[in-house]
Design a protein around this motif. Structure first.
Motif, PDB file in Angstrom:
ATOM      1  N   ASN A  96      12.342  55.537  -6.946  1.00 51.49           N
ATOM      2  CA  ASN A  96      12.277  54.461  -5.962  1.00 51.49           C
ATOM      3  C   ASN A  96      12.045  53.138  -6.702  1.00 51.49           C
ATOM      4  N   PRO A  97      12.270  52.011  -6.041  1.00 52.27           N
ATOM      5  CA  PRO A  97      12.141  50.715  -6.732  1.00 52.27           C
ATOM      6  C   PRO A  97      10.761  50.479  -7.358  1.00 52.27           C
ATOM      7  N   VAL A  98       9.711  50.928  -6.709  1.00 54.75           N
ATOM      8  CA  VAL A  98       8.366  50.739  -7.256  1.00 54.75           C
ATOM      9  C   VAL A  98       8.216  51.517  -8.563  1.00 54.75           C
ATOM     10  N   ALA A  99       8.698  52.752  -8.583  1.00 55.77           N
ATOM     11  CA  ALA A  99       8.618  53.572  -9.794  1.00 55.77           C
ATOM     12  C   ALA A  99       9.462  52.980 -10.915  1.00 55.77           C
ATOM     13  N   ARG A 100      10.653  52.476 -10.581  1.00 55.31           N
ATOM     14  CA  ARG A 100      11.501  51.832 -11.606  1.00 55.31           C
ATOM     15  C   ARG A 100      10.818  50.599 -12.190  1.00 55.31           C
ATOM     16  N   ASN A 101      10.208  49.793 -11.329  1.00 54.13           N
ATOM     17  CA  ASN A 101       9.504  48.602 -11.798  1.00 54.13           C
ATOM     18  C   ASN A 101       8.305  48.961 -12.669  1.00 54.13           C
ATOM     19  N   PHE A 102       7.600  50.026 -12.287  1.00 51.82           N
ATOM     20  CA  PHE A 102       6.440  50.436 -13.087  1.00 51.82           C
ATOM     21  C   PHE A 102       6.898  50.963 -14.445  1.00 51.82           C
ATOM     22  N   ARG A 103       7.985  51.726 -14.461  1.00 49.18           N
ATOM     23  CA  ARG A 103       8.525  52.199 -15.743  1.00 49.18           C
ATOM     24  C   ARG A 103       8.906  51.008 -16.623  1.00 49.18           C
ATOM     25  N   GLN A 104       9.505  49.995 -16.023  1.00 52.25           N
ATOM     26  CA  GLN A 104       9.870  48.799 -16.785  1.00 52.25           C
ATOM     27  C   GLN A 104       8.625  48.071 -17.289  1.00 52.25           C
ATOM     28  N   ARG A 105       7.596  48.040 -16.469  1.00 53.62           N
ATOM     29  CA  ARG A 105       6.333  47.416 -16.904  1.00 53.62           C
ATOM     30  C   ARG A 105       5.753  48.153 -18.106  1.00 53.62           C
ATOM     31  N   LEU A 106       5.728  49.486 -18.040  1.00 51.47           N
ATOM     32  CA  LEU A 106       5.240  50.269 -19.180  1.00 51.47           C
ATOM     33  C   LEU A 106       6.109  50.030 -20.408  1.00 51.47           C
ATOM     34  N   SER A 107       7.431  49.963 -20.208  1.00 57.17           N
ATOM     35  CA  SER A 107       8.340  49.694 -21.323  1.00 57.17           C
ATOM     36  C   SER A 107       8.004  48.354 -21.970  1.00 57.17           C
ATOM     37  N   SER A 108       7.772  47.344 -21.156  1.00 58.51           N
ATOM     38  CA  SER A 108       7.440  46.015 -21.683  1.00 58.51           C
ATOM     39  C   SER A 108       6.110  46.035 -22.426  1.00 58.51           C
ATOM     40  N   LEU A 109       5.118  46.692 -21.857  1.00 62.96           N
ATOM     41  CA  LEU A 109       3.804  46.754 -22.502  1.00 62.96           C
ATOM     42  C   LEU A 109       3.862  47.494 -23.836  1.00 62.96           C
ATOM     43  N   CYS A 110       4.722  48.510 -23.917  1.00 67.06           N
ATOM     44  CA  CYS A 110       4.815  49.329 -25.133  1.00 67.06           C
ATOM     45  C   CYS A 110       5.845  48.794 -26.130  1.00 67.06           C
ATOM     46  N   GLY A 111       6.710  47.897 -25.668  1.00 69.31           N
ATOM     47  CA  GLY A 111       7.722  47.348 -26.555  1.00 69.31           C
ATOM     48  C   GLY A 111       8.879  48.288 -26.837  1.00 69.31           C
ATOM     49  N   GLU A 112       9.135  49.207 -25.932  1.00 71.10           N
ATOM     50  CA  GLU A 112      10.299  50.097 -26.049  1.00 71.10           C
ATOM     51  C   GLU A 112      10.745  50.514 -24.657  1.00 71.10           C
ATOM     52  N   GLN A 113      11.997  50.892 -24.544  1.00 71.15           N
ATOM     53  CA  GLN A 113      12.549  51.285 -23.252  1.00 71.15           C
ATOM     54  C   GLN A 113      12.369  52.795 -23.042  1.00 71.15           C
TER      55      GLN A 113
END
Length: 124
Positions: A96-113
């Motif tokens: 869902n959009p919330v889960a996709r956004n959270f995954r992107q947030r984690l990706s940004s925080l960790c510096g990897e996709q």
């Protein structure tokens, strides 16, 4: 002599709210979620499971200390492999959009996709 295996129960929280939620979920995941491939992935699963209730319970929402502590654990180098494993099989279309956004947030925080693994090639 080999060091003892890392356990999802090794995490410690300053607040009792995420501590209790995390340990209940980690115990359940350990015994009931056969699809989880490692202790690290089980830990990621348990941390993700306790994040949403902490957002709802904290007066400060995502900026509350409980949520920040969970994010700190999720983005730690020790769990990077678990995040990769967790997201390897999940297509963006299945989120869902919330889960996709959270995954992107984690990706940004960790510096990897954190993306799904490419499908295995049937031909050499």
């Amino acid at each position: 002599m080999n060091p003892p295996a890392w356990s999802p129960f090794d995490l410690v929280f300053a607040s009792p709210l995420p501590h209790g939620q995390y340990h209940r979920t980690a115990r359940t995941a350990r015994t009931n979620c056969s699809g989880l491939r490692s202790a690290e992935e089980a830990t990621v699963f348990a941390l993700l499971d306790c994040y949403a209730p902490m957002v709802m319970l904290s007066a400060q929402g995502e900026n509350g200390p409980e949520c920040q502590e969970i994010l700190h654990h999720l983005t730690s180098p020790a769990l990077r492999g678990g995040l990769r494993q967790f997201y390897a099989d999940i297509s963006p279309e299945d989120m869902n959009p919330v889960a996709r956004n959270f995954r992107q947030r984690l990706s940004s925080l960790c510096g990897e996709q954190f993306q799904p693994s490419p499908p295995a090639c049937a031909f050499p």
